[in-house]
Write a protein that holds these residues in place. Sequence first.
Motif, PDB file in Angstrom:
ATOM      1  N   GLY A 134      12.620  92.778  68.955  1.00 43.72           N
ATOM      2  CA  GLY A 134      14.214  92.526  68.797  1.00 43.72           C
ATOM      3  C   GLY A 134      14.077  90.725  68.752  1.00 43.72           C
ATOM      4  O   GLY A 134      13.630  90.234  69.668  1.00 43.72           O
ATOM      5  N   ARG A 135      14.971  90.152  67.756  1.00 44.27           N
ATOM      6  CA  ARG A 135      15.435  88.892  67.988  1.00 44.27           C
ATOM      7  C   ARG A 135      16.609  88.521  67.733  1.00 44.27           C
ATOM      8  O   ARG A 135      17.743  89.398  67.004  1.00 44.27           O
ATOM      9  N   LEU A 136      17.182  87.651  68.292  1.00 44.87           N
ATOM     10  CA  LEU A 136      18.967  87.390  68.261  1.00 44.87           C
ATOM     11  C   LEU A 136      19.477  87.228  67.030  1.00 44.87           C
ATOM     12  O   LEU A 136      18.944  86.362  66.128  1.00 44.87           O
ATOM     13  N   PRO A 137      20.259  87.908  66.674  1.00 46.09           N
ATOM     14  CA  PRO A 137      21.246  87.719  65.332  1.00 46.09           C
ATOM     15  C   PRO A 137      22.439  87.015  65.588  1.00 46.09           C
ATOM     16  O   PRO A 137      23.150  86.432  64.541  1.00 46.09           O
ATOM     17  N   CYS A 138      22.616  86.378  66.765  1.00 39.96           N
ATOM     18  CA  CYS A 138      23.801  85.427  66.922  1.00 39.96           C
ATOM     19  C   CYS A 138      23.266  84.512  68.202  1.00 39.96           C
ATOM     20  O   CYS A 138      22.467  84.936  68.953  1.00 39.96           O
ATOM     21  N   SER A 139      23.769  83.235  68.187  1.00 40.84           N
ATOM     22  CA  SER A 139      23.040  82.296  69.118  1.00 40.84           C
ATOM     23  C   SER A 139      23.959  82.580  70.468  1.00 40.84           C
ATOM     24  O   SER A 139      24.901  82.627  70.409  1.00 40.84           O
ATOM     25  N   PHE A 140      22.999  82.556  71.505  1.00 37.07           N
ATOM     26  CA  PHE A 140      23.777  82.490  73.008  1.00 37.07           C
ATOM     27  C   PHE A 140      23.838  80.972  73.292  1.00 37.07           C
ATOM     28  O   PHE A 140      22.926  80.316  73.353  1.00 37.07           O
TER      29      PHE A 140
END
Length: 762
Positions: free
Chosen positions: A588-594
């Motif tokens: 998985g990869r982030l679909p929204c920035s932390f």
Amino acid sequence: MIDSRISRRAALMGAGAVAMWLHSPARAFLQSMAKLPVPALVDGLIARMTVEEKAGQLTLNPSAWGGGVATQLNPPTSGPSWEAQLDEVRRMQLTGVFNSNGAEAARRMQTVAMTESRLKIPLLFAADIIHGHRTIFPVGVGEAASFEPDLAERTARMAAYEAAASGIDWTFAPMVDIARDQRWGRTMEGAGEDVLLGELMGAARVRGFQGKDLKATDAMLACAKHFAAYGAAEAGLDYNSVDISERTLREVYLPPFKAAFEAGALSAMASFNEISGIPSTGNPWLMQDLLRGEWGFEGFVVSDYTGDEEMIAHGFAKDAREAAKLAFLAGVDMSMTSNFYRNHLPDLVRSGDVPVARLDASVRRVLAMKAALGLFDDPFRRIDPKREKARSRTKAATALSREAGRKSIVLLKNDGDLLPLPRSRRKIAIIGPFAAGQHDLNGPWVIYGDNAEAVDLATGVRNAVADKASIQVVQGSGVEEPLAGGIDAAVAAARDADVVLLAIGENEGMSGEAQSRPEIVVPAPQQALAEAVATVGKPMVVVLKNGRALALEGAVANAPAILVTWFLGTETGNAIADILFGAHSPGGRLPCSFPRSPGQQPYYYAHKPTGRPNPGEKLEPYKAHYRGIPNSALYPFGHGLTYGKIDYAGLSVSPTLPWAGTLTVSARISNRGTRAAEEVVQLYVRDRAASITRPVRELKAFRKIALAPGESETVRFTLTRDNLMFIGRDNKPVVEPGQFDLWIAPSAEAEGLHGTFELTAG
């Protein structure tokens, strides 16, 4: 309150429902009508309908036999009893209902429509099938983290397979709103902050819900929502105003809708918000000029729950009659819940305020859709209690839920290769409010699934380890309140363990509709728990439960390993254990920035550089950044680790892209580690100088690859000038020659491999 009690009369009526229909003259009549071409069938019915009956075909209400979770997910309303709603069906005052109580309720209601109403027009049954029916899959933003549109199509296909068997013809999904402010609670329902990912995931879900044939008994009509720009609500506050340029609307918020319609979605839902002072539900430019005129949309538009009524509170309509008029003439075909169309359209038509031709056009669209769904051929085609039971929670569905769950998990951090954990010889303390218990597993917006049927974290871990007695579970704290003695018990458990799994984050009530959060942090009692457990000094894996990006702080941010697990649904615990113990490498990869801080919101990677950018981590005076932190993410869009050691090398890019040609760019991706790996290889572009300022980076393509230890693969992408298009000064698409930067990288802010090229003039 809606009366969910069912009378003896209704029960007896339902027992012989199908038999009555099969032998009724109405069936023979409807079958003869159904053999006509759709225009003749529909126009013949319209010619026989009264104005009141036409208004009824444009009225959708909650099912009186629903109750339970369905009534908790929307504002309280006073609705009719079951018997009163059946009488509305007899009088043709409803086109259908939503969130009903399964196949039996649908069968009883449809029987009344087909045997006791004047024109025997079948009802349409709708529901919020957002991320699963009985089997629950990850929430939308979690599934987007897989970066696998094919997975989204398969889970939507399975959801339709289950839901259609219970009589559901139409789902209020997919939500394709771009979410760039993580305070917004409905982030969980969409695909995150990026336009391309939003387009691909939305289109995939449409294909999955609708299948290859809308008349099939495992197909449901999809509904792209919320049209439009709901995700741009000011300050991330749900239902709030939206004030953006037409360029931003066209460049960021509209493309996923267009992709959904091009994939075949034939219904759309108007958004609650206003855009530049005009509520979407009453916006003729949005619904008529753009949607139907420019895009050629041929389906129908439904308001959101009381969306037409809410134009009064907006200060846009003075009363119910005017709200009905404004919504209808704007292009909203169907009214949900308010009954404004049923109550006011007949008089509006008779007074001349609404042309009868406009009324007939909306009714025609709705009836044509019922025909497309096969309801005139067989009104009971999706209503089968035996099929409903047979298709519910099958082994295939459970396996898919587990696959989707593990593919949605993002490994943010893995210092010292703490993960994966060995399956034996270690004592594990699972600590936190989400350590155990069948709660908060499915996630928000679940109508028919049950947390009691889902697998919790402790169970998943026990299923994976050799010695189940080596697992100790301590709650430690509540979600938003401390637990007496909880921290002391947690610290004691941590001291006795070899490794700690800290299960913290948000519960189901903290994400979703009406759940905007001013501080997107781990709640204070859980943060205090993390700080206390961290002092013990044992290796700690943070297992986050969340429906949005969070600003991680203190011991949580400093933990050696962090997993983002979202709300994964039915197979939550088993999916997490698959990653924790290395049965599968995280992909998985982030679909929204932390963000680095909650105060950075809205933050998204594709921001503009400004005239005073501050590149790099060193903070410079009089540059664009907040006090004390760079203008970058803690963990950016696209970020995620795997268990291999990934190396990017060998960038190959031609110096020029001919105006009418293509440009191929490639890189060699290698796994230098000793474990299998999954990598999402991402291609970003920046236009160095244009007539409209451009973002610092834009995702143009990605590929997910699996690499065995020691394996390498050359990943190739092809660009054309269409990939470089943007919305120009006249709000029309434009492509301009010039110099471009290009990156093949593991995230939106990673350097990766950088090159340049020039688009030459035609």
